[in-house]
Design an enzyme around this catalytic site. Structure first.
Site, mmCIF file in Angstrom:
data_model
loop_
_atom_site.group_PDB
_atom_site.id
_atom_site.type_symbol
_atom_site.label_atom_id
_atom_site.label_comp_id
_atom_site.label_asym_id
_atom_site.label_seq_id
_atom_site.Cartn_x
_atom_site.Cartn_y
_atom_site.Cartn_z
ATOM 1 N N HIS A 71 0.876 -1.165 -0.101
ATOM 2 C CA HIS A 71 -0.085 0.243 -0.156
ATOM 3 C C HIS A 71 0.759 1.373 -0.045
ATOM 4 C CE1 HIS A 71 0.337 0.772 4.627
ATOM 5 N NE2 HIS A 71 0.146 -0.377 4.488
ATOM 6 N N ASP A 73 -0.114 4.323 0.790
ATOM 7 C CA ASP A 73 -0.306 5.512 1.931
ATOM 8 C C ASP A 73 0.293 5.350 3.008
ATOM 9 O OD1 ASP A 73 -2.068 3.243 2.010
ATOM 10 O OD2 ASP A 73 -3.476 4.275 3.505
ATOM 11 N N ASP A 101 6.204 0.749 7.225
ATOM 12 C CA ASP A 101 4.775 0.435 6.847
ATOM 13 C C ASP A 101 4.230 1.418 5.532
ATOM 14 O OD1 ASP A 101 2.124 -0.591 6.950
ATOM 15 O OD2 ASP A 101 1.738 0.595 8.875
ATOM 16 N N GLU A 130 -4.980 1.834 2.324
ATOM 17 C CA GLU A 130 -4.936 0.830 3.308
ATOM 18 C C GLU A 130 -5.269 1.285 4.756
ATOM 19 O OE1 GLU A 130 -3.362 -2.092 6.228
ATOM 20 O OE2 GLU A 130 -2.577 -0.104 5.675
ATOM 21 N N GLU A 131 -4.472 2.354 5.204
ATOM 22 C CA GLU A 131 -4.255 2.739 6.336
ATOM 23 C C GLU A 131 -5.889 3.176 7.119
ATOM 24 O OE1 GLU A 131 -2.314 2.206 8.556
ATOM 25 O OE2 GLU A 131 -0.373 2.018 7.193
ATOM 26 N N GLU A 155 3.494 -6.245 4.716
ATOM 27 C CA GLU A 155 3.230 -5.734 5.996
ATOM 28 C C GLU A 155 4.479 -5.946 6.976
ATOM 29 O OE1 GLU A 155 1.008 -3.674 7.254
ATOM 30 O OE2 GLU A 155 -0.659 -3.615 5.770
#
Length: 369
Positions: A71, A73, A101, A130-131, A155
């Site tokens: 991801h 973001d 992350d 995603e966050e 992750e």
């Protein structure tokens, strides 16, 4: 080279509230240099901000043998943290927002592709938001953007392969009452006291959920939490409304709405005892968990490549959405989840480089002729 790539990624502010167009444009150029074909799955978020999921494929086909998913973001950062968008090396670690992350994983994926050429279809998938609710991955799943056999989802797991994860569900609960002077409580009904009775029932539901266990998890059952509560207008007024948030993390063998159904049954019981009882539920998220069999070729491959036995996590990931696209999924990446989302976020350099090698081996084994 991997450190330079990560520095480029960290330099781009891709907090979820912003458009991710800038980082996608950078990633698209890098993918095209790797002779990958690129395409967008865009959407407009609830704040009318342009977001893009980038898919880069090695072959012209909707079916891919392996998807590597990261991801784009990040969570917000303290503006006083000087390293946030300026990757800094210190004591064998690289500091910056997203370094752990999951921009470190993305840098490792790009590095892995520089030294290997997939002979079977491979995709790099870079998602948005995603966050804040796995939004980009959900858009991909809804649009059936790809048909995937295996997926490796990035992750921070300290390079431990994660073959199963819990889901994540969230509901806002509004309990109604009738305001009245607290000296004359019979003239009204306290929403706070009504909410308290519901919360007491939720505590009983939490104990009931412990009976349905999945031994691979810690804790091995669906958990719930009431993290926020607010109600009333003054100390001497019966509360006319009380709100609280209900969060739960279902084990993958349990429907994501199982707890919600138990809660609704409890509300019905309260209504029978108090016909004036009123409660509204806004269930904004009901994300399922995921589970890949321990004897999956992907699990075995990543266990061998990482030298670590596979495990499980209690937090949600995009692996569930990748499974909706047909894949067996494993989550893995450099860095520790406990270092993510905080000022001082970092990724160890040795893990970053090791991740690139693990991904290279995975591509070679899964995408060879």
């Amino acid at each position: 080279m991997i450190k330079e790539t990560l520095a480029d990624l960290v330099r781009i502010d891709s907090v979820s509230s912003r458009s991710n167009v800038e980082i996608v444009e950078y990633l698209e150029k890098r993918c095209q240099k790797l002779h990958l074909m690129t395409g967008y799955v865009p959407y407009i978020d609830k704040n009318l901000v342009q977001k893009i999921n980038l898919i880069a494929v090695s072959h012209r086909t909707d079916h891919v043998e392996l998807a590597i998913v990261g991801h784009t973001d990040t969570v917000p950062y303290d503006p006083n943290w000087s390293e946030a968008t300026n990757l800094t090396e210190r004591d064998g670690k690289l500091y910056g927002r997203g370094s752990c992350d999951t921009k470190g994983f993305i840098a490792a994926a790009l590095t892995a592709l520089e030294t290997t050429k997939p002979q079977k279809p491979l995709a790099l998938v870079f998602t948005a938001d995603e966050e804040i609710g796995l939004v980009g991955a959900k858009v991909l799943a809804e649009n059936k953007a790809l048909d995937i056999r295996y997926s490796i989802v990035g992750e921070p797991t300290s390079l431990q392969p994660i073959r199963a994860g819990k889901g994540y569900s969230l509901a806002d609960v509004i309990v109604k009452g009738r305001e009245a002077h607290s000296a004359y409580p019979a003239l009204g009904a306290s929403a706070v006291l009504r909410a308290a009775r519901l919360i007491n029932r939720l505590e009983s539901i939490a104990n009931e959920l412990k009976k349905d266990q999945h031994p691979a998890f810690d804790p091995p059952y669906t958990t719930l939490n009431i993290g926020l509560i607010q109600g009333g207008s003054a100390k001497n007024v019966l509360a006319g409304e009380c709100r609280f948030t209900l969060e739960w993390r279902p084990i993958p063998t349990q429907p994501s709405d199982h707890l919600l159904n138990l809660f609704r049954a409890a509300i019905e019981e309260e209504t029978k005892a108090d016909p004036d009882f009123q409660c509204e539920i806004d269930a904004s998220r009901q994300d399922t968990g995921f589970e890949t069999a321990p004897d999956s070729p992907l699990v075995r491959l990543l266990e061998q490549a990482s030298g670590k036995k596979s495990g499980t996590v209690a937090f949600g990931t995009e692996a569930a959405q990748m499974m909706l696209l047909g894949s067996e999924s494993v989550v893995i990446g450099p860095g520790d989840i406990r270092e993510a989302h905080r000022t001082g976020e970092f990724v160890p350099i040795d893990e970053l480089e090791r991740c690139a090698e693990i991904l290279r081996q995975s591509i070679q084994q899964l995408c060879s002729s």
